[in-house]
Scaffold this active site. Structure first.
Site, PDB file in Angstrom:
ATOM      1  N   LYS A 298       0.844  -1.183   0.000  1.00  0.00           N
ATOM      2  CA  LYS A 298       0.000   0.000   0.000  1.00  0.00           C
ATOM      3  C   LYS A 298       0.885   1.241   0.000  1.00  0.00           C
ATOM      4  O   LYS A 298       1.889   1.298   0.722  1.00  0.00           O
ATOM      5  CB  LYS A 298      -0.913  -0.003   1.227  1.00  0.00           C
ATOM      6  CG  LYS A 298      -1.904   1.157   1.273  1.00  0.00           C
ATOM      7  CD  LYS A 298      -2.843   1.028   2.468  1.00  0.00           C
ATOM      8  CE  LYS A 298      -3.862   2.154   2.491  1.00  0.00           C
ATOM      9  NZ  LYS A 298      -4.813   2.021   3.621  1.00  0.00           N
TER      10      LYS A 298
ATOM     11  N   SER B 166      -9.289   1.969   2.334  1.00  0.00           N
ATOM     12  CA  SER B 166      -8.409   2.760   1.508  1.00  0.00           C
ATOM     13  C   SER B 166      -7.313   1.945   0.819  1.00  0.00           C
ATOM     14  O   SER B 166      -6.570   2.484  -0.007  1.00  0.00           O
ATOM     15  CB  SER B 166      -7.774   3.876   2.330  1.00  0.00           C
ATOM     16  OG  SER B 166      -7.040   3.358   3.427  1.00  0.00           O
TER      17      SER B 166
ATOM     18  N   SER C 279      -9.732  -0.374   6.454  1.00  0.00           N
ATOM     19  CA  SER C 279      -9.096  -0.136   5.164  1.00  0.00           C
ATOM     20  C   SER C 279      -8.388  -1.341   4.557  1.00  0.00           C
ATOM     21  O   SER C 279      -7.994  -1.293   3.394  1.00  0.00           O
ATOM     22  CB  SER C 279      -8.111   1.035   5.265  1.00  0.00           C
ATOM     23  OG  SER C 279      -8.810   2.244   5.405  1.00  0.00           O
TER      24      SER C 279
END
Length: 540
Positions: A113, A188, A212
């Site tokens: 990420k 996210s 997330s």
């Protein structure tokens, strides 16, 4: 209080007017005959601070000879079909250990990420709020992956400053759902879930501050684990609010998830979130425990509790509940018992999380040193880009980011003890789950109340953007504040009810969340693996 001198350096800028201004900001006053003395004390503090700021920052070294960074580039459209790659690179151990024992991640491609630091690889964090940041260090988990033979092939798109649970907010554009274009891949950690679901990487490490990891895992039909708070070091990762920060594995299977967790888990004695975590050498062999499950009645004697309050969260689609209850019933054929357990405070869990995340998140971003009162490593280059904020940054901020700033600033004046109250209630939340977990081996909930929604329009208003995620994290966010391990796994498919996919009767995944005791990822993974082995979620 320690004062090492009372003599200020020549040219010191502190004046009595400086003292007056500070007192005005504090809403207090000093006696006139004391002002000069406090000016002197402030002046020597200024000199000491200036000297400290002149010292070279301490930045962990990176072994770039063993782990060279090559082929760093922004992805082309041809290699970024779903908008999930933020940056591409090739990093792998150039001098792997010799011997018969193969590294756990040998030959496996991973992405990270894009709020996890990889030295010299730009970190976009999905935003134009800050630009031009390339970390000067590797996160602890990056070093562990590389030492275990993993091949890092790039950074996955992160939603805007990790502030969206849907996938239309990134500064690089929309991230498309791998099952149907036009729909959210969740956020996210949107790019991570998509690249894993598409098979472009074996696995990824995402971050979870309110769901997330689990939200995109649910929307994309993969396994996403938010580990126990502090089990995986957060050193070198962009922070939203320190008590909510978690990083964890995202993979296609439970066994792969266990293997990746095995590599990245364990305290690094740097990040204070993990001071109670086991040392890396004492981390359970999660992958072996999952593989060792018996074929017959693998969950014999296990007690599974459905959190009653999780079945009626805001905006719940009844079809999701039906799919979830069928999946829960399937545990009985594996030897487990399943029953409902009421945990009333679960309904307030998202509100408790909000009190911490909005206020604490605001404070964390409006101090150049990051979260104060912490032991760990501060990424000062990144902090200096976040604070002080300029008007141009504000104009480029995503609607949820602006909302956090406004909520946080308002809370400091209207509800000055809100953060403390929410923190205390977080302890009550944890105690309530712990009480249920003394009776049950794991607790389960629907991960999300509805399947992925269509993307917001490019010109959508702030309310229109945020409305796409109303109630979405009601079952995920509470466990960020309670700290319990929580795993999202796919359990079926449902037709979409809105968007362009209605005409083609497109289907998107439904997910179940499995929650365990602190530090008991082994049981969570075993229960998830047993269900996975006995069921084909794609046909359910």
């Amino acid at each position: 209080m320690s004062v090492f001198t009372l003599e200020a350096a020549q040219g010191n800028p502190v004046t009595t007017e400086t003292v007056d201004r500070l007192c005005s900001e504090l809403g207090v006053s000093l006696k006139d005959d004391e002002k000069e003395e406090y000016r002197r004390l402030l002046a020597v503090f200024h000199d000491a601070s200036e000297a400290l700021m002149g010292m070279e920052d301490y930045i962990p070294t990176v072994d770039e000879s063993r782990f060279p960074r090559t082929n760093i580039r922004f992805p082309s459209k041809e290699e970024n079909t779903h908008g999930a790659w933020a940056w591409k690179c090739d990093i792998v151990d150039a001098d792997p250990p010799k011997g018969d024992t193969r590294p756990l991640l040998e030959g496996k491609k991973l992405c990270l990420k894009d709020m996890i630091s990889v030295k010299d690889v730009p970190m976009l964090m999905g935003t134009k709020f800050i630009e031009g940041h390339a970390p000067d260090m590797d996160a602890t988990l990056v070093t562990r992956i590389l030492e275990a033979g993993g091949h890092i092939t790039g950074k996955a798109v992160c939603e805007n400053l990790c502030h969206s649970a849907t996938s239309h907010s990134s500064g690089t554009g929309i991230v498309e759902n791998p099952h149907c274009r036009g729909y959210s891949s969740g956020g996210s950690s949107s790019g991570s879930a998509v690249l894993v679901a598409l098979g472009e990487t074996w696995g990824s490490v995402g971050a979870d501050q309110g769901g997330s990891i689990r939200v995109p895992a649910a929307n994309c039909g993969i396994i996403g684990l938010k580990p126990t708070f502090g089990l995986v070091p957060y050193t070198g990762c962009g922070s939203n609010e320190p008590t909510n920060d978690h990083v964890g594995p995202m993979t296609r299977t439970v066994h792969d998830n266990a293997l990746l967790l095995e590599v990245i888990a364990g305290t690094d004695n740097i990040d204070d979130r993990g001071f109670a975590a086991p040392k890396p050498e004492n981390v359970p062999k999660y992958s072996q425990l999952v593989a060792a499950l018996p074929l017959q009645s693998p969950l014999a004697g296990k007690k599974i509790g459905i959190i009653t309050e999780s079945l009626s969260t805001p905006a719940t689609d009844p079809r999701v509940i039906e799919t979830f209850l069928r999946a829960a019933e399937a545990f009985t054929s594996l030897g487990a018992s399943v029953s409902q357990v009421s945990i009333p405070i679960h309904k307030s869990g998202a509100a408790i999380w909000t009190g911490v995340s909005k206020t604490g998140g605001f404070l964390n971003k409006t101090h150049g040193s990051g979260g104060f009162g912490r032991r760990g490593h501060q990424m000062l280059k990144l902090n200096s880009l976040l604070h002080p904020m300029q008007q141009a940054q504000w104009q480029n901020a995503y609607s949820a980011t602006k909302n956090i700033y406004l909520n946080g600033a308002y809370a400091l004046h209207a509800f000055p003890t809100l953060l403390g109250k929410a923190t205390n209630l977080s302890r009550q939340l944890r105690d309530s789950y712990d009480a249920a977990l003394r009776e049950y081996d794991v607790l389960i909930t629907p991960t999300l109340p509805y399947v992925a929604t269509s993307h917001a329009a490019p010109d959508a208003s702030p309310i229109a953007q945020i409305s796409k995620q109303i109630g979405l994290t009601s079952n995920t966010a509470p466990f960020n504040q309670s700290g319990h391990p929580a795993l999202a796994m796919p359990i079926g498919m449902l037709e979409v009810l809105e968007g362009l996919g209605v005409e083609s009767r497109a289907k998107l995944p439904v997910s179940m969340q499995v929650v365990g005791k602190w530090w008991d990822e082994s049981t969570v993974l075993q229960i998830a693996a047993a269900w996975e082995a006995a069921n084909d979620w794609r046909t359910m």
